[in-house]
Scaffold this active site. Structure first.
Site, PDB file in Angstrom:
ATOM      1  N   GLN A  96      -2.353 -20.318  20.407  1.00 41.07           N
ATOM      2  CA  GLN A  96      -3.212 -19.423  19.622  1.00 41.07           C
ATOM      3  C   GLN A  96      -3.327 -18.046  20.280  1.00 41.07           C
ATOM      4  OE1 GLN A  96      -7.051 -21.257  18.998  1.00 41.07           O
ATOM      5  NE2 GLN A  96      -6.159 -23.128  18.171  1.00 41.07           N
ATOM      6  N   CYS A  97      -2.936 -17.958  21.560  1.00 46.56           N
ATOM      7  CA  CYS A  97      -3.006 -16.656  22.248  1.00 46.56           C
ATOM      8  C   CYS A  97      -1.969 -15.714  21.655  1.00 46.56           C
ATOM      9  CB  CYS A  97      -2.701 -16.810  23.731  1.00 46.56           C
ATOM     10  SG  CYS A  97      -3.890 -17.805  24.606  1.00 46.56           S
ATOM     11  N   SER A 103       0.606 -10.117  -0.414  1.00 46.07           N
ATOM     12  CA  SER A 103      -0.061 -11.435  -0.389  1.00 46.07           C
ATOM     13  C   SER A 103       0.611 -12.386  -1.371  1.00 46.07           C
ATOM     14  CB  SER A 103      -1.543 -11.324  -0.771  1.00 46.07           C
ATOM     15  OG  SER A 103      -2.086 -10.134  -0.321  1.00 46.07           O
ATOM     16  N   THR A 150       0.809  -1.217   0.000  1.00 47.41           N
ATOM     17  CA  THR A 150       0.000   0.000   0.000  1.00 47.41           C
ATOM     18  C   THR A 150       0.845   1.271   0.000  1.00 47.41           C
ATOM     19  OG1 THR A 150      -1.770  -1.120   1.169  1.00 47.41           O
ATOM     20  CG2 THR A 150      -1.754   1.270   1.326  1.00 47.41           C
TER      21      THR A 150
END
Ligand code: ASP
Length: 346
Positions: free
Chosen positions: A281-282, A62, A16
């Site tokens: 996952q935290c 990406s 961007t």
């Protein structure tokens, strides 16, 4: 050390930051580096040399992949002796993956490699890109009174914080403070002054010189647990032909369901040589498999502790270690240790 002897190389990959609103259509379009310089006339005010190289065409991050990481490693190693530091302009979406990969691929790096980008294009009035770019350059050029670089490692600079690249995650798709380094304090905080915290910077072995690496093995997978995950899903992942390693995203301090089939698939895969690394996952905190029975069963099944690693660091470190051709046992050992500041050991 005179400023005029300082030099920084900007490597523009895309994202961007490098898009400019076409005044006619309003659509965002990639620019080339000369256009960027037009939009940031302040670049001329630096009292040192700034050169640039660009990916042609520039890419949305990406599309980043190991091929692009190899290009970056080559650019940096080819130009290593000619610059004091490097700034990589990069899309925010996969910036943390690139920063992590580079931290392993640029072994014994002794100069700053600062990744930055922005949430709003540089041509937009309220852009965050200008400030990120200007400060990124300043940090890449910063040296102490002996002429040594202040922060000789791969970092992400975004919205006032300089963060260790392989400790950082994109966690906001909207706000200017898009990145956080939950498990590692910032290496610098930027306000009126740039306040460096050199107490946590990485130390290289004495006399070490840059060793660029280009081999990565991408036969890795990420398995994120969720309540209700079915056996055939887990089995399908471990049955993937040629699979070498899995990053297992577990709950809390490294816990997983106590299901006979689940642990069996992990154990069998491990016995076939698949390296399985447990990370949480935290966002913050660390895996401690000895804390609960539901974590201990993973330890018994041969799962490796990923400590407080981010997903980005775990997956790129596996690619790197497997790319070196190490046998599974050696990969398991090194996954438990910090090789580029990516985990807090212990
Ligand atoms: N899609 C863009 C990219 O990662 C988003 C950004 O730069 O912020 O390239």
């Amino acid at each position: 050390m005179s400023l005029s002897s300082t030099s920084v190389l900007i490597i523009y990959t895309g994202g961007t930051i490098g898009m400019i609103e076409n005044p006619g259509t309003g659509a965002l379009e990639s620019f080339n580096f000369e256009q960027l310089q037009k939009h940031v006339p302040e670049l001329r005010r630096f009292a040192f040399r700034i050169d640039s190289l660009q990916f042609d065409p520039p890419m949305d991050s990406s599309d980043m992949d190991p091929g692009a990481w190899r290009r970056l490693v080559k650019i940096i190693s080819d130009n290593y002796d000619n610059y004091n530091g490097f700034v990589i302009l990069h899309g925010t979406d996969t910036m943390a993956f690139t920063a992590s990969a580079l931290s392993f691929m640029l072994e014994d790096l002794g100069k700053p490699v600062i990744l930055t980008g922005s949430q709003l294009p540089i041509g937009v009035l309220r852009t965050d890109g200008k400030e990120n770019l200007m400060t990124g350059i300043e940090i890449a050029a910063a040296r102490d009174k002996n002429g040594d670089p202040l922060i000789p490692e791969v970092c992400i600079f975004f919205e006032n914080h300089l963060m260790r690249g392989n400790r950082t995650t994109k966690m906001n798709a909207e706000n200017f403070n898009a990145f956080r380094s939950f498990n590692c304090p910032p290496l610098a905080t930027v306000g009126i002054h740039i306040k460096y915290d050199r107490s946590i910077r990485l130390h290289r072995k004495k006399g070490a010189t840059l060793k660029p690496h280009d081999r990565l093995d991408t036969r890795v997978a990420i398995l994120k647990l969720f309540p209700g995950i079915e056996e055939n899903i887990v089995k399908a992942i471990f049955d993937i032909e040629g699979l070498k390693a899995v990053v297992l995203e577990t709950y809390g301090s490294g816990n997983a369901p106590r299901k006979e089939w689940f642990v069996r698939h992990l154990r069998e895969a491990g016995e076939r040589g698949v390296v399985i690394v447990n990370i949480t996952q935290c966002s913050a905190g660390s895996v401690e498999m000895r804390r609960y029975g539901n974590g201990y069963q993973l330890l018994e099944a041969g799962v490796v502790c990923g400590h407080d690693s981010t997903t980005e660091a775990a997956v790129t470190k596996l690619m790197f270690l497997l790319g070196q051709g190490y046998p599974p046992e050696k990969v398991r050992q090194l996954m438990e240790l910090s090789i580029a500041g990516e985990i807090a050991e212990g």
